[in-house]
Design a protein around this motif. Structure first.
Motif, mmCIF file in Angstrom:
data_model
loop_
_atom_site.group_PDB
_atom_site.id
_atom_site.type_symbol
_atom_site.label_atom_id
_atom_site.label_comp_id
_atom_site.label_asym_id
_atom_site.label_seq_id
_atom_site.Cartn_x
_atom_site.Cartn_y
_atom_site.Cartn_z
ATOM 1 N N ASP A 44 0.877 -1.133 0.197
ATOM 2 C CA ASP A 44 0.066 0.064 -0.184
ATOM 3 C C ASP A 44 0.908 1.431 0.149
ATOM 4 O OD1 ASP A 44 0.820 -0.075 2.634
ATOM 5 O OD2 ASP A 44 -1.143 -0.523 3.570
ATOM 6 N N LEU A 57 -3.028 5.538 3.690
ATOM 7 C CA LEU A 57 -4.440 5.517 4.323
ATOM 8 C C LEU A 57 -5.479 5.730 3.223
ATOM 9 C CD1 LEU A 57 -4.289 7.359 7.675
ATOM 10 C CD2 LEU A 57 -3.884 4.764 7.034
ATOM 11 N N PHE A 86 -5.669 -0.287 4.537
ATOM 12 C CA PHE A 86 -6.510 0.062 5.589
ATOM 13 C C PHE A 86 -8.070 0.016 5.276
ATOM 14 C CE2 PHE A 86 -8.337 3.947 7.707
ATOM 15 C CZ PHE A 86 -7.964 3.433 9.056
ATOM 16 N N GLU A 90 -10.008 -4.924 9.012
ATOM 17 C CA GLU A 90 -10.040 -4.570 10.369
ATOM 18 C C GLU A 90 -11.403 -5.125 10.921
ATOM 19 O OE1 GLU A 90 -7.185 -1.329 8.747
ATOM 20 O OE2 GLU A 90 -9.161 -2.673 8.056
ATOM 21 N N GLU A 114 -1.270 -5.734 8.980
ATOM 22 C CA GLU A 114 -0.705 -4.909 9.940
ATOM 23 C C GLU A 114 -1.452 -5.142 11.184
ATOM 24 O OE1 GLU A 114 -0.112 -0.759 8.948
ATOM 25 O OE2 GLU A 114 0.693 -1.432 6.866
ATOM 26 N N GLN A 142 -0.134 2.020 8.477
ATOM 27 C CA GLN A 142 -1.642 2.267 8.814
ATOM 28 C C GLN A 142 -2.133 2.694 9.726
ATOM 29 O OE1 GLN A 142 -3.598 -1.391 7.295
ATOM 30 N NE2 GLN A 142 -2.536 -1.191 5.447
ATOM 31 N N HIS A 143 -1.041 2.842 10.783
ATOM 32 C CA HIS A 143 -1.406 3.343 12.349
ATOM 33 C C HIS A 143 -0.581 4.492 12.527
ATOM 34 C CE1 HIS A 143 -2.345 -1.024 12.561
ATOM 35 N NE2 HIS A 143 -3.205 -0.754 13.397
#
Length: 260
Positions: A44, A57, A86, A90, A114, A142-143
């Motif tokens: 990504d 993101l 992202f 999740e 991730e 991504q965080h």
């Protein structure tokens, strides 16, 4: 099991270092394959390298799927790994499976996701359903907003212990590889010694089983944005700029195209 994944696992047992590079299109993937890379990552990071974003993101599953399909056309020997972007995994293990299935159908051999302990259930769910998973711990881009930037991780004893714990939990859940980004070299080497699955490092020192870098960093195509741990093997931006300037000059001067 993917033949390409089996090669990585065999290399781990034999102590042979493995190589991975990012690629997002057919020409660069073809060059990576020809150069003998053991794996190509459709990361990504394409949001930053291709789209000019400040982070990863905004990359969508549809965009990743498209780039995987292009890269897979060029690669016959190397393992093709694809990032789950992202927002695509999740929410639930079921969402992660649906997204992963799309990437495998597009040509990926393996997906990368991730996160540490919160992703254990998802990794187990995917592994039980024939989805090879690479877990990504340490600096997880991504965080980035939660982390307060692209900061090195695992620097304190407690943080290091947590990463070791996460690595074991993820592999016990079925992760077939672990990528560690921007953590101390000694910590990455210790995790590598403890795990039976291959580890990949990026900014994590020489003690991992394999290394990955972003293609554009290696080729010097985005020199102003390259992280400190990346090594530039080519001044690509200067070479391309010079070639384009020469072309423009010849067109304006009338020497290209030649008469007749």
């Amino acid at each position: 099991m993917s033949k390409n994944l089996a090669i990585w696992e065999k290399a781990k047992r034999e102590g042979r270092k493995m190589t991975m590079i990012t690629a997002y299109d057919y020409p660069f993937a073809r060059l990576a394959e020809a150069a003998g890379m053991d794996a190509v990552l459709v990361g990504d990071s394409l949001g930053m390298m291709i789209a000019g974003d400040a982070d990863t993101l905004r990359v969508s599953l549809e965009q990743t799927e498209y780039h995987v399909s292009i890269v897979a056309k060029a690669v016959t020997r190397a393992l093709v790994m694809a990032d789950l972007p992202f927002g695509s995994f999740e929410e639930s293990p079921a969402q992660a499976f649906a997204s992963s299935a799309r990437l495998l159908k597009a040509g990926a051999d393996m997906v990368k996701l991730e996160g540490g302990a919160p992703m254990v259930e998802t990794v187990a769910f995917l592994s039980r359903r024939a989805i090879p998973v690479c877990a990504h711990i340490g600096l997880t881009p991504q965080h980035v907003r939660q982390l307060g930037g692209f900061k090195r991780q695992g620097k304190t004893p407690d943080a290091a212990a947590k990463l070791i714990e996460d690595a074991h939990a993820l592999t016990e859940a079925g992760a077939r590889m672990v990528l560690m980004e921007a953590i101390p070299a000694e910590l990455a080497a210790e995790i590598t010694r403890q795990l039976t699955v291959p580890t990949i490092g990026i900014g994590a020192g020489p003690g991992t089983d394999g290394q990955v870098l972003v293609m554009h960093d290696v080729l010097g195509l985005n020199p102003d944005r390259a992280p400190g741990f990346a090594k530039r093997y080519l001044d690509g931006a200067d070479l391309v700029r010079t070639a384009l300037a020469q072309y423009a000059e010849e067109v304006r001067g009338g020497s290209f195209p030649p008469a007749g």
